[in-house]
Design a protein around this motif. Structure first.
Motif, short mmCIF file in Angstrom:
data_model
loop_
_atom_site.label_atom_id
_atom_site.label_comp_id
_atom_site.label_asym_id
_atom_site.label_seq_id
_atom_site.Cartn_x
_atom_site.Cartn_y
_atom_site.Cartn_z
N HIS A 22 1.33 -0.96 0.05
CA HIS A 22 0.12 -0.16 -0.13
C HIS A 22 0.84 1.20 0.32
O HIS A 22 0.57 2.12 0.74
CB HIS A 22 -0.81 0.27 1.26
N GLY A 23 2.01 1.08 -0.71
CA GLY A 23 2.53 2.28 -0.81
C GLY A 23 3.06 3.31 -2.09
O GLY A 23 2.01 3.36 -2.78
N PRO A 24 3.38 3.79 -2.46
CA PRO A 24 3.07 5.00 -3.61
C PRO A 24 2.47 4.45 -5.14
O PRO A 24 3.31 4.90 -5.96
CB PRO A 24 4.55 5.59 -3.29
N GLY A 25 3.16 3.09 -5.20
CA GLY A 25 3.23 2.86 -6.65
C GLY A 25 4.49 2.89 -7.13
O GLY A 25 5.56 3.21 -6.70
N PHE A 26 4.25 1.88 -8.57
CA PHE A 26 5.58 1.72 -9.23
C PHE A 26 5.51 3.00 -10.29
O PHE A 26 4.63 3.63 -10.53
CB PHE A 26 5.32 0.93 -10.26
N ALA A 27 6.49 3.75 -10.59
CA ALA A 27 7.13 4.76 -11.97
C ALA A 27 5.97 3.87 -12.83
O ALA A 27 5.74 2.88 -13.32
CB ALA A 27 8.26 4.72 -11.21
N ALA A 28 5.70 5.13 -13.59
CA ALA A 28 5.46 4.77 -15.34
C ALA A 28 5.92 4.03 -16.08
O ALA A 28 5.98 3.48 -16.79
CB ALA A 28 4.82 6.73 -15.35
N ASP A 29 7.71 4.61 -15.89
CA ASP A 29 8.30 3.66 -17.35
C ASP A 29 8.30 2.33 -16.68
O ASP A 29 8.86 1.71 -17.00
CB ASP A 29 9.95 4.48 -16.50
N LEU A 30 8.52 1.98 -15.77
CA LEU A 30 8.45 0.83 -14.87
C LEU A 30 7.88 -0.13 -15.24
O LEU A 30 8.06 -1.12 -15.83
CB LEU A 30 9.37 0.01 -13.25
N LEU A 31 6.38 0.68 -14.92
CA LEU A 31 5.46 0.02 -15.59
C LEU A 31 5.30 0.01 -17.20
O LEU A 31 4.06 -1.27 -17.53
CB LEU A 31 3.75 0.70 -15.75
N ARG A 32 5.73 0.02 -17.83
CA ARG A 32 5.75 0.54 -19.28
C ARG A 32 6.98 -0.63 -19.53
O ARG A 32 6.38 -1.01 -20.87
CB ARG A 32 6.34 2.18 -19.98
N ASP A 33 8.07 0.02 -19.38
CA ASP A 33 9.19 -1.31 -19.91
C ASP A 33 9.66 -2.11 -18.87
O ASP A 33 10.63 -3.70 -19.29
CB ASP A 33 10.47 -0.34 -19.76
#
Length: 420
Positions: free
Chosen positions: A340-351
């Protein structure tokens, strides 16, 4: 909607070009045939009227069915022969057509008229032939386009499939082998270029892997010496700090070595059947007792050592970079870990995860090898690892193991069952 595949585009272009060429040739042939047909009819009528004029001059009577000052003579033809001239004329009326020839002699007009309907019938027959021929040309051209387009698109699809295999890490696949050596067209040139690029990238990657493995291997000896030396230090805060940093360094070296081994794509899973929920509960309790485990029992066939490595790395990532509560859910062949933290960054979700990159500063610091190793070990297991952010906050990592029909049926798949 216009077709988007190369096969149907090529077929459509050939069909359109074939239709335009067929229509153009048909119009040209029809026009020329009609012109020659009318010219022959005019010439024949002109010869007849000459005979009629000659016979009239000798006998004073109209022969060959000719008329003298016929009231049906078209006005245009009457004006054309005025002054002793000779002319022909094509007269058309609804459902009728005649070819006229006339000549003026002694102030009178001799004329002869012949039906032109048979000529129109011949023209209609020609139109039918041209329509059938044009349709045949379009159909044959379309079939030719489909065949050529299918052959070309098949080679391109094979090239694309081989290129995707190369991109997925299959170093044995080459595009030129997938599409065949012939013909030597642009597709073959593209295959050679892709293969050359793949060879160059593979050589560079192999060189980097060797350097990484060599460096990590060479570091193991001095790090081991540091561990031994640190144990000889007198008790105290400085000694604890040294041991802690040496432990972190040793873990980093081991991770780098593991990544180097996984990069070689030679690792194989040792499959064993066991209950996934029981396996997860024991590992989570030992490593992260505060985490919440839920789910249903399901026997899976996989490598427990590699699965444990993946699970441990996911739990460490959730505990280190996320916030409690950490939830682990097992359902079928799927294992889901959520924080339940800040979540993943957009670049990690993308790449996807990358070594020595943690993505978001909000999720803390680290060398980024944990998720990289987890993803690589998952590939060895034949499963998939996906990363997402929950709608109400937090990071979600989903591990899907490959299903095994024998185990699903309760047969054990030929492997011994282990409790984990």
């Amino acid at each position: 909607m216009f077709p988007t595949t190369l096969r149907w585009r090529l077929s459509a272009v050939i069909a359109v070009v074939g239709a335009l060429v067929a229509i153009g040739l048909s119009v040209l042939v029809r026009t020329e045939f009609e012109r020659m047909q009318l010219a022959d009819a005019r010439r024949l009528q002109d010869e007849r009227i000459q005979l009629v004029v000659r016979d009239y001059a000798m006998s004073g009577t109209a022969t060959l069915g000719a008329d003298l000052d016929s009231p049906d003579l078209p006005r245009e033809l009457r004006e054309a022969v005025h002054g002793g001239q000779r002319a022909t004329y094509l007269e058309r009326r609804p459902g009728q057509a005649w070819i006229w020839a006339a000549a003026e002699t002694d102030g009178k007009i001799l004329s002869i008229r012949t039906s032109y309907a048979d000529k129109d019938d011949a023209l209609d027959q020609l139109d039918q032939v041209l329509v059938i021929g044009s349709a045949a040309v379009v159909v044959l051209g379309t079939l030719l386009g489909v065949i050529l387009g299918a052959r070309l698109s098949r080679r391109l699809r094979l090239a694309a499939a081989a290129a995707r295999q190369v991109a997925d890490g299959d170093t044995e696949v080459r595009v030129r082998d997938a599409i065949g050596g012939r013909p030597a067209d642009e597709t073959a040139e593209l295959a050679q270029a892709v293969d050359a690029m793949a060879d160059a990238l593979q050589e560079r990657l192999a060189a980097e892997q060797r350097v990484t493995a060599d460096i990590a291997h060479e570091l193991r000896t001095p790090v081991t010496g540091l561990v031994t030396a640190a144990e000889l230090l007198p008790p105290g805060r400085p000694a604890e700090m040294v041991r802690d940093r040496i432990k972190a360094l040793r873990g980093l070296v081991e991770d780098v070595l593991e990544v180097a081994r996984l990069d070689t794509a030679t690792e194989k899973a040792e499959l064993t059947g066991f209950d996934l929920l029981t396996f997860v509960q024991r590992r989570v309790t030992a490593l992260t007792p505060e985490a919440q485990v839920s789910g249903e029992s399901q026997t899976v066939l996989t490598d427990p050592r590699r699965l444990e490595r993946v699970l441990v790395n996911l739990l460490i990532n959730a505990r280190r970079h996320g916030k409690p509560p950490v939830e682990v859910h097992v359902q079928g062949h799927t294992l889901r870990v959520r924080d339940h933290g800040p979540g993943f960054a957009a670049d990690l979700l993308r790449d996807g995860p990358s070594r020595f990159r943690t993505g978001s500063s909000d999720r803390g610091t680290g060398h980024g090898l944990g998720l990289t190793i987890a993803a690589a070990q998952t590939r060895v297991l034949g499963g998939t690892l996906t990363f997402a952010n929950a709608e109400n906050g937090g990071a979600v990592i989903t591990l899907v193991l490959p299903a095994n029909s024998a185990l699903d049926d309760g047969l054990g798949g030929g492997s011994g069952l282990a409790a984990g």
